[in-house]
Design a protein around this motif. Structure first.
Motif, PDB file in Angstrom:
ATOM      1  N   PRO A 119      10.118   2.141   7.200  1.00  0.00           N
ATOM      2  CA  PRO A 119      10.836   2.906   6.157  1.00  0.00           C
ATOM      3  C   PRO A 119      11.991   2.148   5.522  1.00  0.00           C
ATOM      4  N   LEU A 120      12.620   1.232   6.244  1.00  0.00           N
ATOM      5  CA  LEU A 120      13.757   0.483   5.700  1.00  0.00           C
ATOM      6  C   LEU A 120      13.332  -0.828   5.041  1.00  0.00           C
ATOM      7  N   GLY A 121      12.022  -1.057   4.953  1.00  0.00           N
ATOM      8  CA  GLY A 121      11.535  -2.247   4.272  1.00  0.00           C
ATOM      9  C   GLY A 121      11.393  -3.474   5.144  1.00  0.00           C
ATOM     10  N   LEU A 122      11.668  -3.347   6.440  1.00  0.00           N
ATOM     11  CA  LEU A 122      11.506  -4.497   7.324  1.00  0.00           C
ATOM     12  C   LEU A 122      10.033  -4.683   7.651  1.00  0.00           C
ATOM     13  N   GLY A 123       9.524  -5.866   7.382  1.00  0.00           N
ATOM     14  CA  GLY A 123       8.121  -6.153   7.631  1.00  0.00           C
ATOM     15  C   GLY A 123       7.920  -6.941   8.906  1.00  0.00           C
ATOM     16  N   LYS A 124       7.047  -6.452   9.770  1.00  0.00           N
ATOM     17  CA  LYS A 124       6.663  -7.180  10.980  1.00  0.00           C
ATOM     18  C   LYS A 124       5.315  -7.846  10.716  1.00  0.00           C
ATOM     19  N   SER A 179       0.841  -1.192   0.000  1.00  0.00           N
ATOM     20  CA  SER A 179       0.000   0.000   0.000  1.00  0.00           C
ATOM     21  C   SER A 179       0.878   1.244   0.000  1.00  0.00           C
ATOM     22  N   PRO A 180       0.314   2.407  -0.300  1.00  0.00           N
ATOM     23  CA  PRO A 180       1.061   3.658  -0.102  1.00  0.00           C
ATOM     24  C   PRO A 180       1.336   3.855   1.392  1.00  0.00           C
ATOM     25  N   ARG A 181       2.319   4.686   1.701  1.00  0.00           N
ATOM     26  CA  ARG A 181       2.561   5.006   3.111  1.00  0.00           C
ATOM     27  C   ARG A 181       1.352   5.742   3.685  1.00  0.00           C
ATOM     28  N   ALA A 223       2.254   5.583  11.838  1.00  0.00           N
ATOM     29  CA  ALA A 223       2.204   6.527  10.729  1.00  0.00           C
ATOM     30  C   ALA A 223       3.507   6.449   9.940  1.00  0.00           C
ATOM     31  N   GLY A 224       3.395   6.589   8.633  1.00  0.00           N
ATOM     32  CA  GLY A 224       4.561   6.527   7.770  1.00  0.00           C
ATOM     33  C   GLY A 224       4.917   5.128   7.313  1.00  0.00           C
ATOM     34  N   HIS A 225       4.215   4.130   7.794  1.00  0.00           N
ATOM     35  CA  HIS A 225       4.468   2.742   7.395  1.00  0.00           C
ATOM     36  C   HIS A 225       3.494   2.313   6.302  1.00  0.00           C
ATOM     37  N   ARG A 226       3.860   1.240   5.616  1.00  0.00           N
ATOM     38  CA  ARG A 226       2.991   0.624   4.612  1.00  0.00           C
ATOM     39  C   ARG A 226       2.434  -0.687   5.156  1.00  0.00           C
ATOM     40  N   LEU A 227       1.383  -1.150   4.520  1.00  0.00           N
ATOM     41  CA  LEU A 227       0.943  -2.525   4.680  1.00  0.00           C
ATOM     42  C   LEU A 227       1.360  -3.295   3.434  1.00  0.00           C
TER      43      LEU A 227
END
Length: 544
Positions: free
Chosen positions: A462-467, A425-427, A500-504
């Motif tokens: 922001p660095l692409g790490l997904g939790k 998704s978008p941020r 805020a500022g994260h993507r899904l």
């Protein structure tokens, strides 16, 4: 098909050791009376004495033998209120033990209940440790055992026949719900980390939850005597013997409280359900669906953690919300105390991110706002390889999330697109509070008639790490190769705050160590979004 069972026996042994910590923490005086492992001579199911002598007059605990169904010995302990006057009667709570755990499991909580006026009887479920019989997995014998324990309790303790409750963790939770359906004397139940639909829990998405099943099977073999029926069902399950699928489903339905829902509702039983968001044995979706169908007094609580980890500190005698709420539930529905628990919002959720409670009037109000994330384009992935996105390890990964806020992670930019389909998704400029059950709808085309896919929802920084926020498996059989078909999949329910500022990100691959995969060698899966039936994942959100 690889046989995963032997490789997971160390997991089973580790789980048993973890469970036994509860007993060990109660001190050597109690542990000395724990039953030895099943290699010791088992008690005979023949003539059973009413009770053994008290072992500790000062503690108020008696270790007894109770005749279960058919006279089978059930090793038990009884804790009674101290200083009870002649002729006094007390509400009673019966506690069947968890899978593979000895009878000392609940002593810390039994003492707390007895200190507030309850007679408490805890017994080792049949087939485990020194109780007689074989492991029947909540079968008719287990249900009858619970009634026999109630009979014995009413005859041999100062207990009130009109104020009977049952509670338990995991296996004890399932037996308690099943007993309430078959014995109307059970007025209130606290079912902690249990199941509503047994097959729906370990076979969700028509996919075998292999680590969970192997863990249960291994722990049962280490600490008890599995019945021939259980051994056969487990063997067929782990070997993907689809010819026996109908038999397995019928076996599980007989052992599922949801099958007897009309009886529980007719009895008006007060039911308290509690589970963990990350339960890798009995995922939370099953309890949520079961809760919605209950008609009597009811309460539902979900917390961070994995199977039974939300209750374990209480078993050690430490402060624990699940157990304190259990006592409040019994105080209200067995003692009649107006303590306010029935005036609170009946659905109580603890966020994995904040640790705070949120109240809702019902489950359908959770995640009432649905946001659809479009899954456009066409993505083809090769099967049989773990892309690096997975749900972690049974018991361990979600316990780390609970205690250290360390869920399973994956570097989304580095996931190999040859083996994983990825949409982002978008941020978001605002925090997103995911609450409830995310749902995937997509179109799949396979090159073989069978296959497995696993969907993962990630919070990507922001660095692409997904939790990992949530995930779920899906398996299909009998499809025509090259012919597209629709897939609708519910991910496991959760409560997670995306900053805020994260993507899904939604990731779909074909292999996860938690599950059996049904992808033939060389298979490929293509995910598409037809104009007439676009693909999406529906995200349940709580309004800010």
């Amino acid at each position: 098909m690889r046989d995963p069972h032997p490789s997971l026996r160390p997991l089973a042994a580790g789980a048993v050791s973890t469970a036994l910590l509860a007993g060990a923490a109660l001190g050597p005086a109690h542990v000395a009376h724990a039953a030895p492992p099943p290699s010791a001579p088992a008690a005979s199911p023949a003539a059973v004495p009413g009770a053994t002598a008290a072992v500790s007059a000062s503690s108020g605990v008696r270790f007894v033998d109770i005749p279960g169904d058919g006279g089978t010995v059930l090793k038990a302990n009884v804790v009674t209120p101290e200083g009870a006057g002649p002729g006094a009667v007390h509400p009673v709570v019966v506690l069947p033990t968890s899978w593979a755990v000895p009878q000392i499991e609940y002593l810390a909580q039994a003492k707390k209940l007895a200190d507030t006026g309850y007679v408490v009887v805890s017994y080792n479920s049949r087939g485990f440790w020194q109780s007689g019989g074989e492991i029947e997995v909540g079968g008719p014998e287990d249900i009858a055992d619970a009634s026999r324990v109630i009979d014995w309790t009413l005859e041999n303790t100062p207990s009130d026949p009109d104020k009977v409750g049952m509670a338990g963790v995991s296996y004890g939770a399932g037996i308690s719900l099943l007993a309430a359906a078959h014995d109307k004397r059970v007025k209130a139940v606290a079912a902690l980390s249990g199941w509503g639909d047994l097959v729906g829990s370990i076979y969700s998405g028509r996919t075998q939850h292999v680590q969970a099943a192997a863990l249960l099977g291994g722990a049962g073999a280490l600490t008890g005597r599995p019945s021939a029926e259980l051994r056969r069902v487990l063997k067929d399950f782990l070997a993907s013997n689809l010819d026996q699928e109908d038999e397995m489903v019928a076996w599980g339905a007989k052992r599922s409280p949801v099958t007897y829902l009309d009886r529980i509702n007719a009895h008006g039983t007060a039911v308290f359900l509690a589970n963990a968001w990350g339960d890798t044995i009995f995922p939370p979706n099953g309890y949520a669906a079961f809760y919605e169908k209950l008609k009597g007094p009811k309460r539902l609580e979900f917390r961070p953690g994995d199977h039974a980890t939300a209750e374990v500190t209480g078993l050690l005698g430490l402060p624990n919300d699940t157990w304190s709420h259990t006592r409040r539930w019994f105080d209200r529905h067995l003692k009649g105390e107006r303590n306010g628990i029935d005036q609170e919002q009946p659905v109580q959720l603890m966020s994995r991110s904040t640790g705070g409670y949120e109240g809702y009037p019902d489950w359908k109000s959770v995640g009432a706002v649905q946001r659809e994330m479009e899954l456009g384009g066409t993505h083809t992935v090769r099967a049989n390889v773990d892309s690096g996105a997975n749900g972690g390890t049974v018991l361990l990964s979600n316990a780390l999330d609970q205690f250290l806020k360390l869920p399973p992670t994956a570097s989304i930019p580095l996931l190999p697109r040859r083996y994983a389909a990825v949409w982002q998704s978008p941020r978001s400029e605002r925090p997103q509070r995911v609450r409830g059950t995310a749902k995937l709808h997509t179109t799949v085309t396979g090159t073989k008639e069978s296959g497995t896919l696993v969907a993962y929802l990630y919070d990507v920084g922001p660095l692409g790490l997904g939790k990992l926020v949530s995930s779920a498996p899906y398996t299909f059989h009998g499809k025509t190769p090259g012919e597209p078909f629709a897939v609708d999949l519910e991910l496991f329910s959760t409560a997670y705050d995306v900053p805020a500022g994260h993507r899904l990100a939604l990731v779909v691959d074909t292999v996860d160590p938690l599950y059996v995969e049904h992808n033939p060698t060389g298979a490929q899966l293509t995910f598409s979004s037809p104009r007439t039936d676009p693909s999406y994942v529906s995200i349940p959100l709580r309004e800010q």
